[in-house]
Design a protein around this motif. Structure first.
Motif, mmCIF file in Angstrom:
data_model
loop_
_atom_site.group_PDB
_atom_site.id
_atom_site.type_symbol
_atom_site.label_atom_id
_atom_site.label_comp_id
_atom_site.label_asym_id
_atom_site.label_seq_id
_atom_site.Cartn_x
_atom_site.Cartn_y
_atom_site.Cartn_z
ATOM 1 N N UNK A 214 -43.401 31.172 -76.423
ATOM 2 C CA UNK A 214 -42.934 30.194 -75.611
ATOM 3 C C UNK A 214 -43.658 29.316 -75.279
ATOM 4 N N UNK A 215 -44.896 29.418 -74.904
ATOM 5 C CA UNK A 215 -45.930 28.498 -74.692
ATOM 6 C C UNK A 215 -46.416 27.552 -75.804
ATOM 7 N N UNK A 216 -46.502 28.252 -77.063
ATOM 8 C CA UNK A 216 -46.809 27.543 -78.443
ATOM 9 C C UNK A 216 -45.481 26.434 -78.939
ATOM 10 N N UNK A 217 -44.237 27.148 -78.432
ATOM 11 C CA UNK A 217 -43.174 26.067 -78.759
ATOM 12 C C UNK A 217 -43.084 25.038 -77.981
ATOM 13 N N UNK A 218 -43.514 25.277 -76.502
ATOM 14 C CA UNK A 218 -43.589 24.243 -75.699
ATOM 15 C C UNK A 218 -44.411 23.009 -76.078
ATOM 16 N N UNK A 219 -45.548 23.450 -76.528
ATOM 17 C CA UNK A 219 -46.514 22.443 -76.878
ATOM 18 C C UNK A 219 -46.226 21.756 -78.052
ATOM 19 N N UNK A 220 -45.728 22.379 -79.070
ATOM 20 C CA UNK A 220 -45.356 21.709 -80.427
ATOM 21 C C UNK A 220 -44.265 20.996 -80.048
ATOM 22 N N UNK A 221 -43.018 21.115 -79.162
ATOM 23 C CA UNK A 221 -42.186 20.236 -78.793
ATOM 24 C C UNK A 221 -42.548 19.098 -78.010
ATOM 25 N N UNK A 222 -44.082 18.946 -77.308
ATOM 26 C CA UNK A 222 -44.447 18.190 -76.780
ATOM 27 C C UNK A 222 -44.142 18.272 -75.095
ATOM 28 N N UNK A 223 -43.555 19.463 -74.714
ATOM 29 C CA UNK A 223 -43.396 19.784 -73.336
ATOM 30 C C UNK A 223 -42.183 20.442 -73.000
#
Length: 98
Positions: free
Chosen positions: A27-36
């Motif tokens: 979930x953290x990596x997905x949030x980073x890839x999404x820009x936040x």
């Protein structure tokens, strides 16, 4: 062997079970890839916390030095208590404190 993790997100400590750490990392990596994005952090002793994760958010995951249980007294919120003594300024600072 029961291993728990301490996850530091932007200065906040979260105690996370071994069974939940892989999903949290995803979930953290997905949030980073999404820009936040806001990410739910499932903790051992508390209700879920929500943290805003961006590409600039500091995140550190480390194994806890010893197993942590939900009833462990060592688990606390981010509240800190300090016993501060009275501080008297030096004489040369005296005129500035009036």
């Amino acid at each position: 062997m029961k291993m728990n993790f301490v996850v530091y997100i932007n200065g906040h400590e979260h105690y996370v079970a071994r069974s939940a750490i892989a999903a949290l990392r995803g979930r953290i990596l997905d949030a980073v890839r999404a820009g936040g994005a806001f990410v739910n952090v499932t903790e051992l002793a508390h209700t879920d916390s929500v943290e805003l994760i961006t590409p600039a958010t500091p995140v550190r995951i480390e194994a806890a030095p010893e197993p942590i249980t939900a009833h462990d007294d060592a688990i606390s919120t981010d509240t800190a208590y300090y016993d501060l003594e009275r501080w008297d300024p030096p004489e040369w600072l005296g005129p500035l404190s009036d």
